[in-house]
Design a protein around this motif. Structure first.
Motif, PDB file in Angstrom:
ATOM      1  N   GLY A   6     -95.256 -79.858 -54.030  1.00  0.00           N
ATOM      2  CA  GLY A   6     -95.790 -80.646 -55.136  1.00  0.00           C
ATOM      3  C   GLY A   6     -96.194 -79.808 -56.326  1.00  0.00           C
ATOM      4  O   GLY A   6     -96.364 -80.311 -57.432  1.00  0.00           O
ATOM      5  N   LEU A   7     -96.359 -78.492 -56.136  1.00  0.00           N
ATOM      6  CA  LEU A   7     -96.772 -77.609 -57.222  1.00  0.00           C
ATOM      7  C   LEU A   7     -95.591 -77.081 -58.015  1.00  0.00           C
ATOM      8  O   LEU A   7     -95.754 -76.540 -59.091  1.00  0.00           O
ATOM      9  CB  LEU A   7     -97.554 -76.417 -56.659  1.00  0.00           C
ATOM     10  CG  LEU A   7     -98.858 -76.742 -55.976  1.00  0.00           C
ATOM     11  CD1 LEU A   7     -99.419 -75.486 -55.337  1.00  0.00           C
ATOM     12  CD2 LEU A   7     -99.846 -77.335 -56.956  1.00  0.00           C
ATOM     13  N   VAL A   8     -94.410 -77.218 -57.482  1.00  0.00           N
ATOM     14  CA  VAL A   8     -93.228 -76.640 -58.104  1.00  0.00           C
ATOM     15  C   VAL A   8     -92.623 -77.650 -59.061  1.00  0.00           C
ATOM     16  O   VAL A   8     -92.153 -78.703 -58.658  1.00  0.00           O
ATOM     17  CB  VAL A   8     -92.196 -76.236 -57.033  1.00  0.00           C
ATOM     18  CG1 VAL A   8     -90.922 -75.753 -57.678  1.00  0.00           C
ATOM     19  CG2 VAL A   8     -92.771 -75.180 -56.117  1.00  0.00           C
ATOM     20  N   GLN A   9     -92.690 -77.309 -60.346  1.00  0.00           N
ATOM     21  CA  GLN A   9     -92.106 -78.190 -61.345  1.00  0.00           C
ATOM     22  C   GLN A   9     -91.606 -77.326 -62.491  1.00  0.00           C
ATOM     23  O   GLN A   9     -92.395 -76.618 -63.122  1.00  0.00           O
ATOM     24  CB  GLN A   9     -93.147 -79.187 -61.855  1.00  0.00           C
ATOM     25  CG  GLN A   9     -92.609 -80.102 -62.911  1.00  0.00           C
ATOM     26  CD  GLN A   9     -93.660 -81.070 -63.404  1.00  0.00           C
ATOM     27  OE1 GLN A   9     -94.732 -81.192 -62.832  1.00  0.00           O
ATOM     28  NE2 GLN A   9     -93.359 -81.763 -64.464  1.00  0.00           N
ATOM     29  N   ALA A  10     -90.338 -77.351 -62.738  1.00  0.00           N
ATOM     30  CA  ALA A  10     -89.769 -76.576 -63.833  1.00  0.00           C
ATOM     31  C   ALA A  10     -90.105 -77.261 -65.140  1.00  0.00           C
ATOM     32  O   ALA A  10     -89.876 -78.442 -65.311  1.00  0.00           O
ATOM     33  CB  ALA A  10     -88.257 -76.469 -63.658  1.00  0.00           C
ATOM     34  N   ARG A  11     -90.719 -76.506 -66.065  1.00  0.00           N
ATOM     35  CA  ARG A  11     -91.014 -77.066 -67.371  1.00  0.00           C
ATOM     36  C   ARG A  11     -90.725 -76.017 -68.436  1.00  0.00           C
ATOM     37  O   ARG A  11     -90.945 -74.841 -68.219  1.00  0.00           O
ATOM     38  CB  ARG A  11     -92.445 -77.519 -67.531  1.00  0.00           C
ATOM     39  CG  ARG A  11     -93.362 -77.342 -66.425  1.00  0.00           C
ATOM     40  CD  ARG A  11     -94.753 -77.831 -66.784  1.00  0.00           C
ATOM     41  NE  ARG A  11     -95.662 -76.731 -66.899  1.00  0.00           N
ATOM     42  CZ  ARG A  11     -96.276 -76.201 -65.858  1.00  0.00           C
ATOM     43  NH1 ARG A  11     -96.095 -76.666 -64.676  1.00  0.00           N
ATOM     44  NH2 ARG A  11     -97.084 -75.198 -66.026  1.00  0.00           N
ATOM     45  N   LEU A  34     -88.560 -69.889 -52.055  1.00  0.00           N
ATOM     46  CA  LEU A  34     -88.086 -68.589 -51.567  1.00  0.00           C
ATOM     47  C   LEU A  34     -88.835 -67.465 -52.263  1.00  0.00           C
ATOM     48  O   LEU A  34     -89.246 -66.488 -51.634  1.00  0.00           O
ATOM     49  CB  LEU A  34     -86.584 -68.426 -51.822  1.00  0.00           C
ATOM     50  CG  LEU A  34     -85.621 -69.119 -50.878  1.00  0.00           C
ATOM     51  CD1 LEU A  34     -84.181 -68.969 -51.379  1.00  0.00           C
ATOM     52  CD2 LEU A  34     -85.747 -68.559 -49.486  1.00  0.00           C
ATOM     53  N   VAL A  35     -89.008 -67.579 -53.566  1.00  0.00           N
ATOM     54  CA  VAL A  35     -89.722 -66.556 -54.330  1.00  0.00           C
ATOM     55  C   VAL A  35     -91.188 -66.521 -53.901  1.00  0.00           C
ATOM     56  O   VAL A  35     -91.757 -65.446 -53.692  1.00  0.00           O
ATOM     57  CB  VAL A  35     -89.592 -66.807 -55.852  1.00  0.00           C
ATOM     58  CG1 VAL A  35     -90.452 -65.830 -56.644  1.00  0.00           C
ATOM     59  CG2 VAL A  35     -88.134 -66.701 -56.286  1.00  0.00           C
ATOM     60  N   GLN A  36     -91.805 -67.681 -53.746  1.00  0.00           N
ATOM     61  CA  GLN A  36     -93.197 -67.726 -53.296  1.00  0.00           C
ATOM     62  C   GLN A  36     -93.349 -67.088 -51.916  1.00  0.00           C
ATOM     63  O   GLN A  36     -94.284 -66.312 -51.688  1.00  0.00           O
ATOM     64  CB  GLN A  36     -93.699 -69.176 -53.257  1.00  0.00           C
ATOM     65  CG  GLN A  36     -93.874 -69.770 -54.633  1.00  0.00           C
ATOM     66  CD  GLN A  36     -94.017 -71.277 -54.591  1.00  0.00           C
ATOM     67  OE1 GLN A  36     -93.554 -71.939 -53.675  1.00  0.00           O
ATOM     68  NE2 GLN A  36     -94.652 -71.821 -55.611  1.00  0.00           N
ATOM     69  N   SER A  37     -92.433 -67.385 -51.020  1.00  0.00           N
ATOM     70  CA  SER A  37     -92.476 -66.790 -49.679  1.00  0.00           C
ATOM     71  C   SER A  37     -92.359 -65.276 -49.751  1.00  0.00           C
ATOM     72  O   SER A  37     -93.066 -64.554 -49.036  1.00  0.00           O
ATOM     73  CB  SER A  37     -91.345 -67.335 -48.802  1.00  0.00           C
ATOM     74  OG  SER A  37     -91.498 -68.705 -48.585  1.00  0.00           O
ATOM     75  N   ARG A  80     -96.766 -66.640 -58.376  1.00  0.00           N
ATOM     76  CA  ARG A  80     -98.002 -66.110 -57.804  1.00  0.00           C
ATOM     77  C   ARG A  80     -99.169 -67.037 -58.129  1.00  0.00           C
ATOM     78  O   ARG A  80    -100.007 -67.338 -57.287  1.00  0.00           O
ATOM     79  CB  ARG A  80     -98.255 -64.685 -58.340  1.00  0.00           C
ATOM     80  CG  ARG A  80     -99.401 -63.963 -57.656  1.00  0.00           C
ATOM     81  CD  ARG A  80    -100.711 -64.034 -58.419  1.00  0.00           C
ATOM     82  NE  ARG A  80    -100.552 -63.700 -59.811  1.00  0.00           N
ATOM     83  CZ  ARG A  80    -101.227 -64.334 -60.773  1.00  0.00           C
ATOM     84  NH1 ARG A  80    -102.076 -65.305 -60.507  1.00  0.00           N
ATOM     85  NH2 ARG A  80    -101.056 -63.993 -62.041  1.00  0.00           N
ATOM     86  N   HIS A  81     -99.215 -67.539 -59.359  1.00  0.00           N
ATOM     87  CA  HIS A  81    -100.285 -68.468 -59.754  1.00  0.00           C
ATOM     88  C   HIS A  81    -100.236 -69.743 -58.904  1.00  0.00           C
ATOM     89  O   HIS A  81    -101.286 -70.266 -58.499  1.00  0.00           O
ATOM     90  CB  HIS A  81    -100.171 -68.807 -61.236  1.00  0.00           C
ATOM     91  CG  HIS A  81    -101.221 -69.744 -61.715  1.00  0.00           C
ATOM     92  ND1 HIS A  81    -102.546 -69.384 -61.839  1.00  0.00           N
ATOM     93  CD2 HIS A  81    -101.149 -71.046 -62.070  1.00  0.00           C
ATOM     94  CE1 HIS A  81    -103.245 -70.420 -62.259  1.00  0.00           C
ATOM     95  NE2 HIS A  81    -102.421 -71.442 -62.402  1.00  0.00           N
ATOM     96  N   GLU A  82     -99.050 -70.241 -58.626  1.00  0.00           N
ATOM     97  CA  GLU A  82     -98.924 -71.424 -57.766  1.00  0.00           C
ATOM     98  C   GLU A  82     -99.482 -71.132 -56.368  1.00  0.00           C
ATOM     99  O   GLU A  82    -100.108 -71.995 -55.752  1.00  0.00           O
ATOM    100  CB  GLU A  82     -97.461 -71.865 -57.682  1.00  0.00           C
ATOM    101  CG  GLU A  82     -96.949 -72.422 -58.994  1.00  0.00           C
ATOM    102  CD  GLU A  82     -95.437 -72.545 -59.064  1.00  0.00           C
ATOM    103  OE1 GLU A  82     -94.970 -73.145 -60.046  1.00  0.00           O
ATOM    104  OE2 GLU A  82     -94.725 -72.052 -58.160  1.00  0.00           O
ATOM    105  N   LEU A  83     -99.282 -69.919 -55.887  1.00  0.00           N
ATOM    106  CA  LEU A  83     -99.841 -69.534 -54.585  1.00  0.00           C
ATOM    107  C   LEU A  83    -101.362 -69.470 -54.644  1.00  0.00           C
ATOM    108  O   LEU A  83    -102.043 -69.806 -53.669  1.00  0.00           O
ATOM    109  CB  LEU A  83     -99.257 -68.195 -54.127  1.00  0.00           C
ATOM    110  CG  LEU A  83     -97.787 -68.219 -53.728  1.00  0.00           C
ATOM    111  CD1 LEU A  83     -97.240 -66.795 -53.608  1.00  0.00           C
ATOM    112  CD2 LEU A  83     -97.593 -68.990 -52.429  1.00  0.00           C
ATOM    113  N   VAL A  84    -101.906 -69.056 -55.785  1.00  0.00           N
ATOM    114  CA  VAL A  84    -103.367 -69.056 -55.966  1.00  0.00           C
ATOM    115  C   VAL A  84    -103.887 -70.489 -55.909  1.00  0.00           C
ATOM    116  O   VAL A  84    -104.848 -70.788 -55.183  1.00  0.00           O
ATOM    117  CB  VAL A  84    -103.769 -68.374 -57.303  1.00  0.00           C
ATOM    118  CG1 VAL A  84    -105.245 -68.586 -57.602  1.00  0.00           C
ATOM    119  CG2 VAL A  84    -103.433 -66.890 -57.269  1.00  0.00           C
TER     120      VAL A  84
END
Length: 111
Positions: A6-11, A34-37, A80-84
């Protein structure tokens, strides 16, 4: 990582809507996770790291794992911010330096 979907949104970026819109359209949500992992793994294996160090580690890791997508420095900071936000990464309280000598937060994986 199912909570990250739900946090992944291309803008597109506000100041450069033309080219940024094109770049946002190319993003594949499965690549973002994949990048977040990869970022999470790199932080677990290498300990607290600045965004610049994360970028460097990611590029080396990607060379060894070609299935990983290319990622710009800005994209890596955003992931990284999305992971935070998801509570999986936090500011370690330590500070590192950028290549220009400025103080920079060091990020760590939450246990």
């Amino acid at each position: 990582m199912s909570g990250l979907r739900g946090l992944v949104q291309a803008r597109p970026a506000v100041l450069d809507p033309g080219t940024s819109l094109d770049a946002a359209a190319k993003l594949d949500p499965s690549n973002l996770t994949l990048v977040q992992s990869a970022i999470l793994r790199l932080l677990r294996e290498n300990g607290p790291s600045t965004d610049e160090r994360i970028e460097s580690l990611y590029q080396v890791h990607r060379a060894q794992h070609p299935h990983l997508p290319m990622a710009s420095p800005q994209s890596l900071r955003t992931r990284r911010h999305e992971l935070v936000i998801a509570g999986q990464v936090r500011d370690s309280g330590k500070r590192g330096s950028t290549r220009y000598g400025n103080a920079s937060a060091m990020w760590e994986a939450r246990s």
